[in-house]
Design a protein around this motif. Structure first.
Motif, PDB file in Angstrom:
ATOM      1  N   GLU A 290      11.411  -0.011 -10.805  1.00 24.51           N
ATOM      2  CA  GLU A 290      12.728   0.012 -11.445  1.00 24.51           C
ATOM      3  C   GLU A 290      13.533  -1.232 -11.052  1.00 24.51           C
ATOM      4  O   GLU A 290      13.667  -1.544  -9.863  1.00 24.51           O
ATOM      5  N   GLU A 291      14.043  -1.962 -12.040  1.00 22.01           N
ATOM      6  CA  GLU A 291      14.854  -3.154 -11.777  1.00 22.01           C
ATOM      7  C   GLU A 291      16.309  -2.803 -11.459  1.00 22.01           C
ATOM      8  O   GLU A 291      17.005  -3.567 -10.786  1.00 22.01           O
ATOM      9  N   LYS A 292      16.772  -1.655 -11.914  1.00 25.01           N
ATOM     10  CA  LYS A 292      18.171  -1.270 -11.732  1.00 25.01           C
ATOM     11  C   LYS A 292      18.519  -1.219 -10.246  1.00 25.01           C
ATOM     12  O   LYS A 292      17.808  -0.614  -9.451  1.00 25.01           O
ATOM     13  N   GLY A 293      19.616  -1.856  -9.900  1.00 23.53           N
ATOM     14  CA  GLY A 293      20.101  -1.825  -8.526  1.00 23.53           C
ATOM     15  C   GLY A 293      19.505  -2.871  -7.619  1.00 23.53           C
ATOM     16  O   GLY A 293      19.972  -3.058  -6.485  1.00 23.53           O
ATOM     17  N   ARG A 294      18.494  -3.584  -8.089  1.00 25.20           N
ATOM     18  CA  ARG A 294      17.839  -4.548  -7.205  1.00 25.20           C
ATOM     19  C   ARG A 294      18.743  -5.725  -6.843  1.00 25.20           C
ATOM     20  O   ARG A 294      18.714  -6.203  -5.714  1.00 25.20           O
ATOM     21  N   ASP A 295      19.523  -6.209  -7.812  1.00 27.35           N
ATOM     22  CA  ASP A 295      20.369  -7.372  -7.533  1.00 27.35           C
ATOM     23  C   ASP A 295      21.310  -7.084  -6.369  1.00 27.35           C
ATOM     24  O   ASP A 295      21.467  -7.919  -5.468  1.00 27.35           O
ATOM     25  N   TRP A 296      21.918  -5.896  -6.378  1.00 26.66           N
ATOM     26  CA  TRP A 296      22.839  -5.536  -5.289  1.00 26.66           C
ATOM     27  C   TRP A 296      22.082  -5.414  -3.975  1.00 26.66           C
ATOM     28  O   TRP A 296      22.526  -5.930  -2.940  1.00 26.66           O
ATOM     29  N   ALA A 297      20.936  -4.732  -3.998  1.00 25.21           N
ATOM     30  CA  ALA A 297      20.159  -4.541  -2.776  1.00 25.21           C
ATOM     31  C   ALA A 297      19.691  -5.877  -2.202  1.00 25.21           C
ATOM     32  O   ALA A 297      19.689  -6.075  -0.980  1.00 25.21           O
ATOM     33  N   HIS A 298      19.314  -6.806  -3.085  1.00 27.15           N
ATOM     34  CA  HIS A 298      18.851  -8.109  -2.620  1.00 27.15           C
ATOM     35  C   HIS A 298      20.005  -8.932  -2.046  1.00 27.15           C
ATOM     36  O   HIS A 298      19.858  -9.582  -0.995  1.00 27.15           O
ATOM     37  N   LYS A 299      21.146  -8.914  -2.732  1.00 30.58           N
ATOM     38  CA  LYS A 299      22.312  -9.652  -2.229  1.00 30.58           C
ATOM     39  C   LYS A 299      22.736  -9.108  -0.865  1.00 30.58           C
ATOM     40  O   LYS A 299      23.024  -9.869   0.071  1.00 30.58           O
ATOM     41  N   THR A 300      22.746  -7.793  -0.740  1.00 32.42           N
ATOM     42  CA  THR A 300      23.117  -7.167   0.527  1.00 32.42           C
ATOM     43  C   THR A 300      22.071  -7.472   1.598  1.00 32.42           C
ATOM     44  O   THR A 300      22.409  -7.681   2.772  1.00 32.42           O
ATOM     45  N   GLY A 301      20.801  -7.525   1.208  1.00 30.03           N
ATOM     46  CA  GLY A 301      19.742  -7.875   2.148  1.00 30.03           C
ATOM     47  C   GLY A 301      19.874  -9.291   2.672  1.00 30.03           C
ATOM     48  O   GLY A 301      19.627  -9.550   3.861  1.00 30.03           O
ATOM     49  N   ARG A 302      20.250 -10.211   1.793  1.00 28.27           N
ATOM     50  CA  ARG A 302      20.443 -11.591   2.240  1.00 28.27           C
ATOM     51  C   ARG A 302      21.644 -11.690   3.175  1.00 28.27           C
ATOM     52  O   ARG A 302      21.610 -12.436   4.173  1.00 28.27           O
ATOM     53  N   ALA A 303      22.706 -10.927   2.885  1.00 26.34           N
ATOM     54  CA  ALA A 303      23.859 -10.897   3.793  1.00 26.34           C
ATOM     55  C   ALA A 303      23.475 -10.294   5.138  1.00 26.34           C
ATOM     56  O   ALA A 303      23.898 -10.776   6.204  1.00 26.34           O
TER      57      ALA A 303
END
Length: 201
Positions: A166-179
């Motif tokens: 599932e692609e949904k929610g990945r952008d947020w999870a990735h941005k938070t992971g980089r932070a």
């Protein structure tokens, strides 16, 4: 600087792990800072139950423990099951309990001046609870937990597709992971410059 990611998935290698996939985002960001990152999939090892550093014949935890103590940054990555950390994550934390009574040459708990964070996946809610349980345990052991030292991915209540589906929610999870990676790295560098002293007697 070194980092260790302990993947507490229930899936044995080589089965694809959603938890590994999200933890890899954090690892990639750490690598961009020059950090050497190593992964351990705990379920692949004979980590015996117990709360000592070595539970005897066939126990593979001592090798993991060496990697834990060789790393300035620790990431515990766990799926969510029944709203809680995986049983593998609980086993890892129980084995780390032995570190509570271990000190370095300067009398500091061996986890002092190391930082830790958490990665969580699951297709149902409970991520904040999992983060709280794991960071609470790591803080007790002596790790420094920077602000926002976690990332997670889930699709809310009810069953659904997994992270890898599932692609949904990945952008947020990735941005938070980089932070998360940036905060772990920053705190680890700060502790290298100004380390914590042994606690007062």
């Amino acid at each position: 600087m070194r980092a260790l990611v302990i993947n507490c998935t229930l899936k044995k290698s080589p089965e694809p792990s959603n938890t590994h996939a999200l933890a890899q985002v954090v690892a990639d960001q750490l690598v961009s800072y020059g950090v050497e990152v190593q992964f351990v999939r705990a379920v692949d090892l004979a980590v015996h139950p117990g709360v000592t550093r070595d539970e005897g014949d066939g126990d593979e935890w001592p090798e993991v423990r060496d990697k834990v103590l060789d790393a300035e940054i620790l990431v515990v990555a766990s799926p969510t099951w029944l709203g809680r950390p995986s049983s593998v994550a609980q086993r890892v934390l129980e084995r780390m309990d032995a570190m509570l009574s271990e000190t370095d040459d300067e009398g500091r708990p061996v986890a002092y001046n190391r930082v830790a964070g958490v990665v969580v996946t699951g297709n149902e809610d409970g991520a904040h609870h999992v983060v709280s349980e794991i960071t609470g345990a790591l803080g007790d052991i002596g790790y420094t937990i920077p602000g926002q030292a976690w990332t997670y991915w889930h699709l809310g209540p009810g069953p659904g597709p997994d992270y890898l589906d599932e692609e949904k929610g990945r952008d947020w999870a990735h941005k938070t992971g980089r932070a998360m990676a940036a905060n772990l790295y920053g705190a680890a560098r700060a502790l290298q410059v100004t380390p914590l002293n042994a606690p007062p007697s």
